[in-house]
Design a protein around this motif. Structure first.
Motif, PDB file in Angstrom:
ATOM      1  N   GLN A 161       0.833  -1.202   0.000  1.00 33.07           N
ATOM      2  CA  GLN A 161       0.000   0.000   0.000  1.00 33.07           C
ATOM      3  C   GLN A 161       0.867   1.253   0.000  1.00 33.07           C
ATOM      4  N   ALA A 162       0.317   2.327  -0.505  1.00 31.72           N
ATOM      5  CA  ALA A 162       1.025   3.612  -0.490  1.00 31.72           C
ATOM      6  C   ALA A 162       1.444   3.952   0.941  1.00 31.72           C
ATOM      7  N   GLY A 163       2.679   4.437   1.058  1.00 34.31           N
ATOM      8  CA  GLY A 163       3.247   4.724   2.366  1.00 34.31           C
ATOM      9  C   GLY A 163       4.027   3.579   2.970  1.00 34.31           C
ATOM     10  N   GLY A 164       3.905   2.414   2.363  1.00 30.10           N
ATOM     11  CA  GLY A 164       4.596   1.239   2.874  1.00 30.10           C
ATOM     12  C   GLY A 164       6.037   1.152   2.404  1.00 30.10           C
ATOM     13  N   SER A 165       6.669   0.030   2.748  1.00 27.83           N
ATOM     14  CA  SER A 165       8.091  -0.169   2.450  1.00 27.83           C
ATOM     15  C   SER A 165       8.329  -1.542   1.828  1.00 27.83           C
ATOM     16  N   LEU A 166       9.370  -1.617   1.028  1.00 25.82           N
ATOM     17  CA  LEU A 166       9.869  -2.874   0.485  1.00 25.82           C
ATOM     18  C   LEU A 166      11.384  -2.794   0.434  1.00 25.82           C
TER      19      LEU A 166
ATOM     20  N   VAL B 163      13.237   9.956  -5.875  1.00 23.04           N
ATOM     21  CA  VAL B 163      13.320   8.976  -4.784  1.00 23.04           C
ATOM     22  C   VAL B 163      14.228   9.424  -3.651  1.00 23.04           C
ATOM     23  N   LYS B 164      14.886  10.551  -3.812  1.00 26.89           N
ATOM     24  CA  LYS B 164      15.790  11.030  -2.759  1.00 26.89           C
ATOM     25  C   LYS B 164      15.032  11.235  -1.450  1.00 26.89           C
ATOM     26  N   GLY B 165      15.618  10.744  -0.367  1.00 31.98           N
ATOM     27  CA  GLY B 165      14.979  10.844   0.938  1.00 31.98           C
ATOM     28  C   GLY B 165      14.022   9.708   1.235  1.00 31.98           C
ATOM     29  N   ARG B 166      13.683   8.905   0.227  1.00 29.27           N
ATOM     30  CA  ARG B 166      12.769   7.776   0.428  1.00 29.27           C
ATOM     31  C   ARG B 166      13.452   6.429   0.191  1.00 29.27           C
TER      32      ARG B 166
ATOM     33  N   ASN C  10      11.133   3.249   1.064  1.00 27.80           N
ATOM     34  CA  ASN C  10      10.177   3.680   2.071  1.00 27.80           C
ATOM     35  C   ASN C  10       9.232   4.728   1.500  1.00 27.80           C
ATOM     36  N   SER C  11       8.142   4.952   2.198  1.00 30.68           N
ATOM     37  CA  SER C  11       7.151   5.957   1.781  1.00 30.68           C
ATOM     38  C   SER C  11       6.782   5.766   0.307  1.00 30.68           C
ATOM     39  N   LEU C  12       6.489   4.552  -0.058  1.00 33.24           N
ATOM     40  CA  LEU C  12       6.217   4.242  -1.460  1.00 33.24           C
ATOM     41  C   LEU C  12       4.955   4.930  -1.955  1.00 33.24           C
ATOM     42  N   LYS C  13       4.987   5.308  -3.220  1.00 30.30           N
ATOM     43  CA  LYS C  13       3.885   5.987  -3.877  1.00 30.30           C
ATOM     44  C   LYS C  13       3.416   5.146  -5.069  1.00 30.30           C
ATOM     45  N   PRO C  14       2.175   5.324  -5.485  1.00 31.43           N
ATOM     46  CA  PRO C  14       1.698   4.567  -6.658  1.00 31.43           C
ATOM     47  C   PRO C  14       2.593   4.768  -7.879  1.00 31.43           C
ATOM     48  N   GLU C  15       3.160   5.941  -8.030  1.00 31.57           N
ATOM     49  CA  GLU C  15       4.027   6.201  -9.193  1.00 31.57           C
ATOM     50  C   GLU C  15       5.361   5.470  -9.118  1.00 31.57           C
ATOM     51  N   ASP C  16       5.648   4.819  -8.004  1.00 31.23           N
ATOM     52  CA  ASP C  16       6.846   3.977  -7.913  1.00 31.23           C
ATOM     53  C   ASP C  16       6.611   2.591  -8.505  1.00 31.23           C
ATOM     54  N   SER C  17       5.367   2.289  -8.847  1.00 31.29           N
ATOM     55  CA  SER C  17       5.045   0.973  -9.406  1.00 31.29           C
ATOM     56  C   SER C  17       5.772   0.769 -10.727  1.00 31.29           C
TER      57      SER C  17
ATOM     58  N   THR D 137      12.113  -7.459 -11.059  1.00 30.35           N
ATOM     59  CA  THR D 137      11.145  -7.858 -10.040  1.00 30.35           C
ATOM     60  C   THR D 137      10.057  -6.791  -9.988  1.00 30.35           C
ATOM     61  N   GLN D 138       8.810  -7.232  -9.930  1.00 28.25           N
ATOM     62  CA  GLN D 138       7.663  -6.316 -10.002  1.00 28.25           C
ATOM     63  C   GLN D 138       7.392  -5.684  -8.644  1.00 28.25           C
ATOM     64  N   VAL D 139       7.223  -4.378  -8.654  1.00 28.35           N
ATOM     65  CA  VAL D 139       6.794  -3.626  -7.480  1.00 28.35           C
ATOM     66  C   VAL D 139       5.484  -2.922  -7.831  1.00 28.35           C
ATOM     67  N   THR D 140       4.449  -3.171  -7.043  1.00 28.56           N
ATOM     68  CA  THR D 140       3.157  -2.543  -7.261  1.00 28.56           C
ATOM     69  C   THR D 140       2.729  -1.848  -5.978  1.00 28.56           C
ATOM     70  N   VAL D 141       2.444  -0.564  -6.096  1.00 28.81           N
ATOM     71  CA  VAL D 141       2.038   0.233  -4.944  1.00 28.81           C
ATOM     72  C   VAL D 141       0.587   0.659  -5.160  1.00 28.81           C
ATOM     73  N   SER D 142      -0.282   0.232  -4.287  1.00 21.66           N
ATOM     74  CA  SER D 142      -1.702   0.557  -4.413  1.00 21.66           C
ATOM     75  C   SER D 142      -2.016   1.834  -3.638  1.00 21.66           C
TER      76      SER D 142
END
Length: 125
Positions: free
Chosen positions: A13-18, A64-67, A84-91, A119-124
């Protein structure tokens, strides 16, 4: 020659981390520059982060700086990308990259010597 294998992608989810990992073959990987690119559907492959062989020099795309934080463990032949602080646009599909003849991998995908399979990253939202 080096082989790169990424892992750690998934749905978050948005705001999460991987944390992505890139495991490399070859005893000389510790002397290679490495980094990450990403590619979203219909878009060009985009530079994300780079790290020198020693880990002392890093570079990030502004978005992505700072995240995101790139790091490496040369004893394990592994490069990491903490997101960290993932956003949908990081998908995107995230690709590990390496190069033997530069301090840092180039920011243009055309100049990279070796790639992982992604590797697939999907941020909802």
């Amino acid at each position: 020659q080096v082989q790169l294998v990424e892992s750690g992608g998934g749905l978050v989810q948005a705001g999460g981390s991987l944390r992505l990992s890139c495991a490399a073959s070859g005893r000389t990987f510790s002397s290679y520059a490495a980094g990450w690119f990403r590619q979203a559907p219909g878009k060009e492959r985009e530079f994300v982060a780079a790290i020198s062989w020693s880990g002392r020099i890093t570079n990030y795309v502004d978005s992505v700086k700072g995240r995101f934080t790139i790091s490496r463990d040369n004893a394990k032949n592994t490069v990491y990308l903490q997101m960290n602080s993932l956003k949908p646009e990081d998908s995107a599909i995230y690709y590990c990259a390496a190069d033997a003849h530069r301090v840092l991998i180039p920011t243009s995908a055309a100049g990279v010597a070796w790639w992982g399979q992604g590797t697939q990253v999907t941020v909802s939202s």
